[in-house]
Design a protein around this motif. Structure first.
Motif, short mmCIF file in Angstrom:
data_model
loop_
_atom_site.label_atom_id
_atom_site.label_comp_id
_atom_site.label_asym_id
_atom_site.label_seq_id
_atom_site.Cartn_x
_atom_site.Cartn_y
_atom_site.Cartn_z
N ALA A 206 0.83 -1.20 0.00
CA ALA A 206 0.00 0.00 0.00
C ALA A 206 0.86 1.25 0.00
CB ALA A 206 -0.92 0.00 1.22
N PRO A 207 0.55 2.26 -0.84
CA PRO A 207 1.30 3.52 -0.84
C PRO A 207 1.28 4.23 0.51
CG PRO A 207 -0.05 3.35 -2.81
CD PRO A 207 -0.48 2.23 -1.90
N THR A 208 0.18 4.05 1.26
CA THR A 208 0.06 4.67 2.59
C THR A 208 -0.51 3.66 3.58
OG1 THR A 208 -0.32 6.86 1.62
CG2 THR A 208 -0.94 6.55 3.93
N LYS A 209 0.17 3.53 4.72
CA LYS A 209 -0.29 2.60 5.75
C LYS A 209 -0.08 3.22 7.12
CE LYS A 209 0.66 -2.04 7.62
NZ LYS A 209 1.46 -3.28 7.42
N ALA A 210 -1.10 3.13 7.97
CA ALA A 210 -1.00 3.64 9.34
C ALA A 210 -1.37 2.54 10.32
CB ALA A 210 -1.93 4.84 9.53
N VAL A 211 -0.52 2.36 11.33
CA VAL A 211 -0.80 1.39 12.40
C VAL A 211 -1.17 2.18 13.65
CG1 VAL A 211 0.16 -0.45 13.83
CG2 VAL A 211 0.77 -0.31 11.40
N ILE A 212 -2.36 1.89 14.19
CA ILE A 212 -2.94 2.73 15.24
C ILE A 212 -3.47 1.87 16.37
CG2 ILE A 212 -4.55 4.67 15.62
CD1 ILE A 212 -5.02 4.47 12.50
N PRO A 213 -3.30 2.27 17.64
CA PRO A 213 -3.94 1.57 18.75
C PRO A 213 -5.46 1.67 18.64
CG PRO A 213 -2.18 2.99 19.55
CD PRO A 213 -2.41 3.35 18.11
N VAL A 214 -6.15 0.56 18.81
CA VAL A 214 -7.61 0.54 18.68
C VAL A 214 -8.26 1.50 19.66
CG1 VAL A 214 -9.66 -0.90 19.03
CG2 VAL A 214 -7.70 -1.80 17.76
N SER A 215 -7.82 1.49 20.92
CA SER A 215 -8.46 2.32 21.95
C SER A 215 -8.34 3.81 21.63
CB SER A 215 -7.85 2.03 23.32
OG SER A 215 -6.45 2.27 23.31
N ALA A 216 -7.17 4.25 21.13
CA ALA A 216 -6.97 5.66 20.83
C ALA A 216 -7.84 6.11 19.66
CB ALA A 216 -5.50 5.93 20.51
N LEU A 217 -7.90 5.28 18.62
CA LEU A 217 -8.74 5.63 17.47
C LEU A 217 -10.22 5.60 17.84
CD1 LEU A 217 -8.82 6.41 14.49
CD2 LEU A 217 -8.86 3.96 13.92
N ASN A 218 -10.58 4.69 18.71
CA ASN A 218 -11.98 4.60 19.14
C ASN A 218 -12.40 5.86 19.88
OD1 ASN A 218 -14.40 3.20 19.19
ND2 ASN A 218 -13.97 2.21 21.13
N ASN A 219 -11.51 6.40 20.72
CA ASN A 219 -11.81 7.65 21.42
C ASN A 219 -12.02 8.79 20.45
OD1 ASN A 219 -11.65 6.46 23.94
ND2 ASN A 219 -9.48 6.95 24.22
N ALA A 220 -11.18 8.86 19.41
CA ALA A 220 -11.33 9.91 18.41
C ALA A 220 -12.65 9.75 17.65
CB ALA A 220 -10.15 9.88 17.44
N CYS A 221 -13.01 8.51 17.34
CA CYS A 221 -14.28 8.25 16.65
C CYS A 221 -15.47 8.68 17.50
CB CYS A 221 -14.40 6.77 16.31
SG CYS A 221 -13.38 6.23 14.93
N GLU B 35 -5.59 12.11 2.38
CA GLU B 35 -6.82 12.58 3.02
C GLU B 35 -8.00 11.97 2.28
OE1 GLU B 35 -7.33 16.82 4.44
OE2 GLU B 35 -8.75 16.81 2.75
N SER B 36 -8.98 11.47 3.03
CA SER B 36 -10.10 10.79 2.40
C SER B 36 -11.36 10.96 3.23
CB SER B 36 -9.78 9.29 2.24
OG SER B 36 -10.87 8.59 1.68
N GLY B 37 -12.50 10.94 2.55
CA GLY B 37 -13.77 10.91 3.26
C GLY B 37 -14.05 9.50 3.75
N ILE B 38 -14.69 9.40 4.91
CA ILE B 38 -14.92 8.08 5.51
C ILE B 38 -16.17 8.12 6.37
CG2 ILE B 38 -13.66 8.39 7.69
CD1 ILE B 38 -12.27 5.67 6.99
N ASN B 39 -16.82 6.96 6.50
CA ASN B 39 -17.97 6.84 7.38
C ASN B 39 -17.46 6.45 8.77
OD1 ASN B 39 -20.21 5.49 8.84
ND2 ASN B 39 -21.35 5.94 6.98
N ILE B 40 -17.57 7.36 9.71
CA ILE B 40 -17.00 7.15 11.05
C ILE B 40 -17.71 6.01 11.78
CG2 ILE B 40 -16.67 8.23 13.33
CD1 ILE B 40 -16.16 10.86 11.84
N ARG B 41 -19.00 5.86 11.56
CA ARG B 41 -19.75 4.78 12.22
C ARG B 41 -19.23 3.41 11.78
NH1 ARG B 41 -24.73 4.62 14.76
NH2 ARG B 41 -24.99 2.59 15.72
N MET B 42 -18.89 3.29 10.51
CA MET B 42 -18.36 2.02 10.02
C MET B 42 -17.02 1.70 10.68
SD MET B 42 -19.29 1.97 5.97
CE MET B 42 -21.02 2.02 5.42
#
Length: 383
Positions: free
Chosen positions: A260-275, A329-336
């Motif tokens: 993948a040209p772009t890849k991000a590895v993120i802690p689930v808990s941190a991303l969940n808080n942002a969501c 940068e991309s549009g995304i469905n946060i609920r998904m």
């Protein structure tokens, strides 16, 4: 028929059965549950059906007189929901055609219909396939895909979960046209012939509930793959497969094998808080938001979620991430995204981008048996 049974133990069983039976139907018998009192086994067997699903629950009881009858399940459930933790008596009065229920000074009579009118479930005694599973492992796998099934009946096949069984593997898949959840499951044995069918998502949710608290479950598939039964020691759930062929998503996977040209590895808990923070605003725009991946030119990059609603305001959440490749940068469905994070539970996830308009791949780190695909979306007001 005369039965003595503990009211408190029977109450939750009746609650489960009442979920299966339809509230409104042109066939009144479907609003009834079939009660079978077996003297030899000292078991009370109760069955409810909506024709798509048939649930049978068994409970130990003191059977004074055996027999079978049908009774309105919702009314029976409502009665037992208010009974105390005492023995209840159920006795059939053939002269009145009613079932008399008594518990702790309370009495009621419910009108009955002959058990002969209760629908017979179409299957023979020779399943094409029968497999034993660790019940919790199977329930966990089903939870990881069921949320992605469509609720749009315009494409009925997508309202179900695909089961594709071949050799020593079972693939579970769910999609709604905007996302896909894909789970592979190693079978305890190799199957002789491949089997593929689709079960309605509402049926899969009942299967998950059935499996809860059990160690072993058996899945049996009948010829034609139109009837699938799940058995645990005290219950059986028969579901009818959906008609039609599930879409073949495998051509999409070829591009995922490429870096993948772009890849991000993120802690689930941190991303969940942002969501969660962004969804406060995003729920006003059908959960549409924006995700930005920024390498930051260092070992630690960042992932930023943003939600904007002109009349309410905006919310933004930024979390540290290990980012490789280019900023995007991309549009995304946060609920998904939240649904996926809830299914993963903990640990870290990788989000892979292959261009702003291409599907986004999301998978937990350290696992090769599970991934999700979500489509990017247009953000209102964006160029």
């Amino acid at each position: 028929m005369k039965i003595l049974v503990n009211a408190k133990k029977l109450a939750p069983i009746l609650s489960e059965l009442s979920r299966i039976s339809p509230n409104r139907t042109t066939l009144p018998i479907l609003m009834n549950a079939k009660i079978v009192a077996d003297v030899d086994s000292a078991m009370l067997k109760i069955t409810a059906t909506n024709l798509d699903m048939t649930l049978t629950r068994n409970i130990a009881a003191e059977i004074k007189e055996g027999g079978e009858i049908t009774v309105p399940i919702v009314r029976l459930n409502e009665l037992f929901s208010v009974f105390p933790d005492q023995m209840a008596t159920l006795q059939y009065n053939d002269k009145k055609g009613s079932l008399k229920i008594a518990c702790a000074g309370t009495k009621a009579d419910l009108r009955t219909i002959s058990a002969e009118e209760f629908p017979a479930i179409g299957r023979n005694d020779n399943p094409a396939l029968s497999l034993d599973f660790n019940a919790e492992d199977l329930a966990s796998a089903l939870r990881e895909v069921v949320f992605a099934a469509s609720e749009d009946t315009a494409r009925p096949i997508l309202t179900g979960i695909m089961f594709d069984i071949r050799e020593q593997q079972m693939i579970l898949a769910a999609a709604d046209g905007f996302r896909l959840a894909w789970r592979t499951f190693v079978l305890p044995m190799k199957v002789a012939e491949p089997v593929k069918f689709t079960i309605l998502a509402t049926g899969v949710r009942e299967i998950i509930k059935l499996l809860s608290g059990h160690e072993i479950a058996t899945m049996s598939v009948w010829l034609g793959f139109d009837h699938i039964e799940f058995n645990v020691p005290d219950a059986d759930l028969m579901v009818v497969a959906l008609n039609g062929d599930y879409p073949d998503f495998s051509p999409m996977f070829e591009k995922f094998n490429q870096e993948a040209p772009t890849k991000a590895v993120i802690p689930v808990s941190a991303l969940n808080n942002a969501c969660r923070a962004c969804s406060v605003i995003a729920k006003e725009t059908n959960y549409i938001g924006k995700i930005t991946i920024n390498p930051n030119g260092t070992e630690v990059g960042s992932v930023t979620l943003n939600a904007l609603q002109a009349e309410i305001g905006n919310a933004e959440g930024t979390v540290d991430a290990t980012v490789t490749g280019d900023a995007i940068e991309s549009g995304i469905n946060i609920r998904m995204i939240q649904d996926i994070l809830s299914a993963v539970g903990n640990g870290e996830i990788a989000i892979e981008f292959r261009g702003e308009s291409n599907p986004i791949l999301i998978k937990p780190i350290g696992r090769n048996d599970y991934f999700n695909v979500v489509m990017p979306v247009h953000v209102p007001g964006a160029a």
